[in-house]
Design an enzyme around this catalytic site. Sequence first.
Site, PDB file in Angstrom:
ATOM      1  CG  ASP A   1     -29.248 -57.626   0.727  1.00 34.68           C
ATOM      2  OD1 ASP A   1     -28.136 -58.088   0.395  1.00 34.68           O
ATOM      3  OD2 ASP A   1     -29.404 -56.662   1.494  1.00 34.68           O
TER       4      ASP A   1
ATOM      5  CD  GLU B   1      -2.171 -60.943  15.047  1.00 32.08           C
ATOM      6  OE1 GLU B   1      -3.139 -61.098  15.815  1.00 32.08           O
ATOM      7  OE2 GLU B   1      -1.353 -61.835  14.779  1.00 32.08           O
TER       8      GLU B   1
ATOM      9  CE  LYS C   1      -5.081 -56.724  24.486  1.00 30.73           C
ATOM     10  NZ  LYS C   1      -6.376 -56.452  25.069  1.00 30.73           N
TER      11      LYS C   1
ATOM     12  CG  ASP D   1     -11.968 -53.494  24.198  1.00 33.34           C
ATOM     13  OD1 ASP D   1     -11.744 -54.520  24.871  1.00 33.34           O
ATOM     14  OD2 ASP D   1     -12.225 -52.392  24.700  1.00 33.34           O
TER      15      ASP D   1
ATOM     16  CE  LYS E   1      -4.296 -53.471  27.437  1.00 37.18           C
ATOM     17  NZ  LYS E   1      -5.573 -53.603  28.022  1.00 37.18           N
TER      18      LYS E   1
ATOM     19  CB  CYS F   1     -38.481 -33.272  40.112  1.00 42.47           C
ATOM     20  SG  CYS F   1     -38.633 -33.386  38.328  1.00 42.47           S
TER      21      CYS F   1
ATOM     22  CB  CYS G   1     -42.695 -31.566  38.508  1.00 45.87           C
ATOM     23  SG  CYS G   1     -42.160 -33.019  39.437  1.00 45.87           S
TER      24      CYS G   1
ATOM     25  CB  CYS H   1     -39.103 -37.157  39.468  1.00 49.68           C
ATOM     26  SG  CYS H   1     -40.678 -36.300  39.600  1.00 49.68           S
TER      27      CYS H   1
ATOM     28  CB  CYS I   1     -42.982 -35.240  36.468  1.00 48.42           C
ATOM     29  SG  CYS I   1     -41.301 -34.714  36.174  1.00 48.42           S
TER      30      CYS I   1
END
Length: 664
Positions: free
Chosen positions: A31, A110, A112, A114, A308, A402, A405, A420, A426
């Site tokens: 790199d 192949e 598929k 996404d 699918k 909450c 608290c 909250c 809190c």
Amino acid sequence: MTTEERIHSLRDQLREHNYNYYVLDKPVISDYDFDQLLKELQQLEDENPEFFDPNSPTQRVGGEVTKNFETVAHTYRMYSLDNSYSKEDLESWEKRIKKLVDGTVEYTCELKYDGASMSLTYEKGKLVRAVTRGDGFKGDDVTTNVKTIRSVPLHLKGDYPERFEIRGEIVLPFEGFAQMNAERLEAGEEPYRNPRNTASGSLKLQDSAEVAKRPLDCLLYSIKGEDLPFSTQYEGLQKAHDWGFKVPEVYKLAKNIDEVLAFVNYWDVHRHDLPYETDGVVIKVNNLQQQEELGYTAKAPRWAMAYKFKAEQATTVLHTITYQVGRTGAITPVANLEPVELAGTIVKRASLHNADQIAKLDIREGDTVFVEKGGEIIPKIIGVDFTQRDPDSNATTYIETCPECDTELVRAEGEALHYCPNAQGCPPQIIGRIQHYISRKAMDIEGLGGETVALLVNNNLIANYADLYELTKEDVLPLERMAEKSAENLINGIEASKQIPFERVLFALGIRYVGETVAKKLAKEFKSIEALSQADAETLVAVDEIGERIAESVVAFFDSEKNREIVQRLKQFGVQLEISAEKLANQTDILQGKKFVVSGVFTSVSRNELKKLIEDNGGKVSSGVSGNTDYLVAGENMGPSKRTKAENLGVPIISEQDFLGMID
Ligand code: AMP
Ligand code: ZN
């Protein structure tokens, strides 16, 4: 070697290394060495702008900003695919095919992918355009953003056709997605939901430099054009690979539907080992001649079919619903499940998103539920098995106060989440806010971590981030696992944070919706916390890219007396609450709203200095001349194409002296 030759040689070398690294995944240099070559090229290009090339490897870092993506018609329509779910579906597809074509039919299988579908146009081996699928007839031109994706070749190799389009999918590998989310969480931002949406969202970002930072990848699988040098889909994939494209690693030729099914069944299980999200297999008639005979329906090719995969599902018992409070006070309901195996991992918890989701699915404690794992990291509950429901169970009532608290929760109109409102009292909000304040992208306080913050709060040593600056070594020494040295580091780290520039302090304050980029914008625009705190919503909305939601949140923050008091204390402690005088000295807004393109070599300032002068005086720099460019600053040896374009568009061309006169 002349400079021009050196530039070309560097570009060729970098392209080859880029290909080895991103397409073949087999780097041959380190790199570090790669960066050295890139730096050298960058410098030569800066010094010799007449050799500018929009497809140079240096352009991968982006920088061009697009406000509105242009709509472009596809030369060849981008169709959808028909779906199948069973062996029977595939067999009846094959029957339909055999009625329409003669001879043996072979298939390519192949995966598929996404992601976001994409069409790339190449002319004379150079990438000229990248367009999203859109409605299939026309899409958005996102070329500047796509150029930053390292596996998209900007220049091709070998004997490619003069002009063609190649289609594929821009994907975000799981690992990169997880990394992005880890950073977001650390910055106190909501994680992204799934890789697919994040990939397509990335393509529509205005700032291409931002896109360059995202670990996107591009897999290509379909070539369109006249007189193509191959006669099957399978050969097409091989050719694409030879020309330098990244094609899917797995594809297979199948002689019949049974072989297709073998591929499907194998990958239904093994897809979890792949670095990307896949949701099925695409089966294509291999012979292009036969493809042509089969043609298209109104929506999809007759020669292709998606199979699918079933999303991985499991059934399990939902024991309890608990509620978590985030640093902004947002409440997230969580389902605690009987542990169950799903897509290779043990799932114990699932997100329930919000109150509406619980009500919509009528989810109750004790229910048997269906859990699904799609692209999301956290699995979700997609439904309840009502046959298993205890007839005596009651509908879930969402909490009203909450859990931490006891404050009554609020839910603003149009918002999905409850909050909250007890921001100052809190505990998880108090701790979360301070954790955000000290985080890496905010104040980056060395020697202080999230757990220590919780300890400090729980021991009543601090209650807000301003309190940090009053801590002494003696205060923290009694804490668990706090040695002399670490106490010292902690105090020093806090002290050092007083040097952090205003824009990051502003981000660190944790104002809802004020992320890193917004904080930068606001700091640049208002220059001090004083000015920002006095701005009303109207003034805020007038700022580029600041919407109502952000404006209201900023106003609400400074409306709170407690917040104003904390900010006042930060100021007294010496935290940077305005842009430093030094930075400000050279800044004006003389060029506010003006867009510049800079081209050529300059005599009294360097190109980079010139760009900085534009930005410091409120202007914007973009790399290409377009209809909304205000000025083209022309130096010596300016690229001829820029001049012609400016002349055609009537963009004023000014000299270095003219420019310096403008800001004098
Ligand atoms: P759908 O959107 O469900 O109609 O599926 C069609 C989409 O699948 C295409 O537009 C492509 O973006 C995507 N796709 C993913 N992998 C492939 C592949 N190997 N071949 C063709 N299309 C694919
Ligand atoms: Zn609370």
